[in-house]
Structure formats: C-alpha cells, structure tokens
Scaffold this active site. Structure first.
Site, short mmCIF file in Angstrom:
data_model
loop_
_atom_site.label_atom_id
_atom_site.label_comp_id
_atom_site.label_asym_id
_atom_site.label_seq_id
_atom_site.Cartn_x
_atom_site.Cartn_y
_atom_site.Cartn_z
CG ASP A 1 -7.21 8.05 -57.87
OD1 ASP A 1 -6.74 7.99 -58.91
OD2 ASP A 1 -6.57 8.72 -56.81
CB ALA B 1 -2.98 1.25 -56.15
CB CYS C 1 3.03 8.58 -67.50
SG CYS C 1 2.85 8.85 -65.68
CG PHE D 1 -2.59 4.12 -59.94
CD1 PHE D 1 -2.05 4.60 -58.76
CD2 PHE D 1 -2.12 2.47 -60.31
CE1 PHE D 1 -0.92 3.82 -58.21
CE2 PHE D 1 -1.28 2.05 -59.59
CZ PHE D 1 -0.58 2.63 -58.52
N1 SAH Z 1 -5.48 6.36 -65.53
C1 SAH Z 1 -5.87 8.21 -65.34
C2 SAH Z 1 -4.70 8.68 -64.84
C3 SAH Z 1 -3.77 8.33 -63.59
S1 SAH Z 1 -3.25 9.61 -62.93
C4 SAH Z 1 -6.56 8.41 -66.50
O1 SAH Z 1 -6.35 7.63 -67.93
O2 SAH Z 1 -7.02 9.40 -66.51
C5 SAH Z 1 -2.75 9.01 -61.41
C6 SAH Z 1 -3.65 8.79 -60.50
O3 SAH Z 1 -2.97 7.99 -59.28
C7 SAH Z 1 -3.96 10.05 -59.53
O4 SAH Z 1 -5.60 10.15 -59.62
C8 SAH Z 1 -3.66 9.97 -58.12
O5 SAH Z 1 -4.71 10.36 -57.20
C9 SAH Z 1 -3.41 8.35 -58.10
N2 SAH Z 1 -2.63 7.86 -57.05
C10 SAH Z 1 -1.29 8.24 -56.90
N3 SAH Z 1 -0.91 7.44 -55.93
C11 SAH Z 1 -1.81 6.42 -55.74
C12 SAH Z 1 -1.80 5.23 -54.78
N4 SAH Z 1 -0.58 5.03 -54.12
N5 SAH Z 1 -2.75 4.49 -54.69
C13 SAH Z 1 -3.82 4.81 -55.62
N6 SAH Z 1 -3.94 5.74 -56.31
C14 SAH Z 1 -2.85 6.67 -56.48
#
Ligand code: SAH
Length: 397
Positions: free
Chosen positions: A254, A284, A344, A232
């Site tokens: 991501d 993921a 979060c 993510f």
């Molecule tokens: N770790 C990041 C914040 C993560 S926000 C930081 O520190 O800035 C959550 C992210 O998860 C988003 O970019 C979204 O596109 C991604 N996301 C949501 N569902 C997902 C999935 N099933 N597999 C991979 N990425 C995913």
C-alpha cells in the site's frame, strides 16, 4: 431542522417534464434528476419532503429534495404514500431486522446496518462496529435529516453510540456524536471471528471496507499453503484473512504507511507474527514492475484498488488502468495460481471489468473465471438500481 409533515401530507409538488414517470422510476429507481424536473424546486429547502408528480398529474412518489444537487429528489415512497415518522421507523426496523437475521451467530459484529438506496433509505449509510454505529450521509438532503435517522434507528439498533462522519472533499473527516458517549479513536471488532482493528477517526469510508467481508472469507479459504500478494492492502483485511487461512507468507502493498500500522495492529490482535510477513509501502504498479524484474511470483494475488472511475467520462481511462494493473498481476502469478481482482467503480459494469481480465488483457491463456462475487448481503441493492451494484470481485485460476 426537522420537517413537520402534516398527516395526510400537504407537501410541495415537484412536477416532472415528462407526461408519465420515466421507466426507471416506474420500476423502482429512486433518483429524480434535476434536469427531469419542470417545476417545484424553487424555494425548496434541502431535506424537505416533496411529492413528485408526472407531467399529466399522476403522483409518482414522495422523497427528500435537494434543489442544488443533480439528483433533485431521492424517492422513498410510491404514489401518494406519506414519508412520515412512521415510515422512518418502519424502514429503520426493517434494516436492523435483516442484519439481526444475517449476523445472529454473533461471530461478526462489524457490518452495514443501512445501505442507502438498497434499504430504501436513500442517501444514508450506517455501519456498525460493535457498540458504535457510524452514519454517513450523501448529499445535503440526507445531512439535513440525520436527526430523523437517529431518532428512528437508535431504539431498533440499541447501539451505545451513534456518530455522524462528515467529510468535505479533501478534508479530514470529523466524527460528530449524535447519540450516547463519544466513541474511542479505534476499536477492535470481529469478522467471522477474526479480530480487526478499525480506525474510526482516520479510516476510510466509515472506518473499514465492510463490503469485502465475504470475499475476505473466500481468500481465507483459498490461502492454505500459498504465498500471497495483497495489493492496495489498506488495513490488511485480505492479508490477515490469508495469514489466518494458512498462507505461508503474505506480502501487503500500500502507498500509505499508516495503513500498514493498522494492519499490523490487527495481525497482533489475531495472534499473528507480523515479522513473518512483509508490509511494503510502495506504489502497487512500481512494486509489480520490480517483482517482475526479480522474477518473483505468488500463488495467490489479490488486487483491490481504489475506484479508477469517479464518473462516466473516466471509464475508458479506468478500463485501461485495470488492463495495465491486471497484466502486471498476471505476470507475477505462479502457474496454477489464483488471481482475485476487485473493482469498486460503480461506473465500470461487470462485463467491461471482465474484459480487463481476458486472455488478451492478461497475456496468458491458462486462467478460468471461477466466480464473480459482489458484496455481502448486508449491502443489498434494488433490482431497478444498477448503480448500487458497484463491487465486483473476480476469482480466476
Ligand atoms: N483491500 C482493502 C481496501 C483497499 S482501499 C480492504 O479490503 O480493506 C485502497 C487502498 O489503496 C488504500 O489503502 C490506498 O492507500 C491504496 N492505494 C491507492 N493508490 C495506490 C497505489 N498506487 N499503490 C498502492 N496503494 C495504493
């Protein structure tokens, strides 16, 4: 739009059903639920200052009303203390002064200036990205009073530009310039000296996830000589921290390809070679399944998914999603490795979250909990407001 509050304050009374203020509010929780109100909401306009009164007539405090929200009033003061221009200024100055102290060294110019309830300015969030301050409002009351926020904040902040990021659910966020010139679409800021590309126009939240700053620094300190998996990864904050900290290879995963483009721009701004690392556009969970099948492992795994629990009802489902995710992470964590698991979801408390990281959940018994961190101190909370403590960052090794 501006509510003129006469000195001395003849404001509308909102009367609680209960004879005395509920214990939470008495201890400083700023929310008055609509169902707790007996009368006084009829005809109130969102953003109007109201006087909350207990059933027995005791003054509870003043706040901004939102008659159509489940949170009818967000309190700013106690008793009959006025919510006037002087208080707006005082709160704004106090918020800015705290950050001036926290970030005086100058190696970080992206941080939260106003953290809503935690800064006793409920409903308002302001993030600073160098010369640009981005305001987000939670609810119609705060939105109606955004001009008052800017009036109070602009002199203290000295930001060249203040924009309001408005976003209706499911729609592309809009940036409305409230002060100064229109901002650029993206901007390079610094976090502990690390350059960071922030997509102001299209990014999530106000552009970046500033709440993880200190946890990114921790990852940077743990990464030397290790193979790192960042799940993510969004704009690549943890990935870049790991690479700058001396990771031998970083894999960022991501679902959003656009996030990787921003991450790669940040890598380049930091002088890192993007071709030395992997940016994988994938779900993921599917990625972890594949990696397990290939018997691929990493020394440091970071998991920072979006909130799994939008409300209280979704908590059991969220906990089982965390359990599934964490088990899959543990399966690709090399012996002696470190696992950083974040949540979060404000509805998932620290202990329930840790229950998704125990031996049974992870299917291994060689990991210890080294620390459970929260956000940095530019995201303060109130002791009586547990909802504010949403971010958990567990470090296991
Ligand atoms: N770790 C990041 C914040 C993560 S926000 C930081 O520190 O800035 C959550 C992210 O998860 C988003 O970019 C979204 O596109 C991604 N996301 C949501 N569902 C997902 C999935 N099933 N597999 C991979 N990425 C995913």
């Amino acid at each position: 739009m501006r509510e003129k509050v006469p000195a001395g304050g003849s404001v509308r009374d909102v009367v609680l059903r209960a004879r005395t203020a509920p214990p939470g509010i008495a201890h400083g929780h700023p929310w008055v639920w609509r169902e707790a109100v007996a009368k006084g909401l009829e005809g109130a306009r969102a953003g109007e200052v109201v006087q909350v009164v207990a059933g027995d007539g005791t003054p509870v405090g003043r706040g901004l009303v939102d008659p159509s929200s489940p949170i009818a009033v967000r309190l700013w003061t106690r008793g009959r203390s006025p919510l006037d221009a002087a208080l707006w200024e005082k709160r704004a100055q106090s918020a800015v002064a705290l950050r001036a102290r926290l970030f005086h060294s100058g190696d970080t110019d992206a941080y939260r200036v106003v953290h809503g309830e935690g800064d006793r300015m409920p409903g308002f969030v302001v993030d600073r990205y160098g010369p640009v301050a981005v305001v987000r409002t939670d609810g119609d009351a705060a939105t109606a009073r955004v001009a008052d926020l800017v009036r109070a904040l602009a002199p203290a902040l000295g930001a060249a530009t203040i924009v309001h990021r408005t976003s209706a659910k499911g729609e592309t966020p809009q940036l409305v310039t409230l002060h100064g010139d229109a901002p650029p679409a993206s901007i390079v800021v610094r976090e502990h000296g690390m350059p960071f590309v922030v997509d102001l126009a299209r990014g999530q939240k106000t552009g970046a996830f500033l709440d993880q700053r200190e946890n990114r620094r921790r990852v940077r300190e743990m990464a030397r000589g290790r193979r790192v998996l960042n799940l993510f990864s969004y704009a690549g904050g943890f990935s870049m921290s790991a690479a700058l900290g001396g990771a031998t290879h970083v894999t960022s995963v991501d679902v959003a390809a656009a996030a990787h483009a921003t991450a790669q721009a940040s890598f380049r701004a930091a002088g890192l070679d993007t071709s030395a690392h992997a940016f994988v556009t994938a779900d993921a969970f599917a990625f972890l399944d594949g990696a397990r099948g290939r018997r691929e492992t990493w020394d440091l795994v970071v998991s920072d998914p979006p909130s799994f629990a939008p409300n209280e009802k979704a908590v059991p489902r969220a906990l089982s999603a965390y359990r599934k995710l964490h088990a899959a992470c543990a399966a690709v964590l090399a012996p002696g490795g470190t696992f950083c698991a974040a949540s979060c979801s404000s509805h998932v408390g620290a202990e329930p979250f840790l229950s998704t990281l125990d031996d049974a959940a992870l299917g291994r018994d060689d990991l210890r909990l080294l620390a459970l961190h929260g956000p940095g101190p530019d995201h303060p909370t109130l002791p009586a407001f547990p909802e504010g403590r949403y971010l958990k960052f567990a470090v296991l090794s």
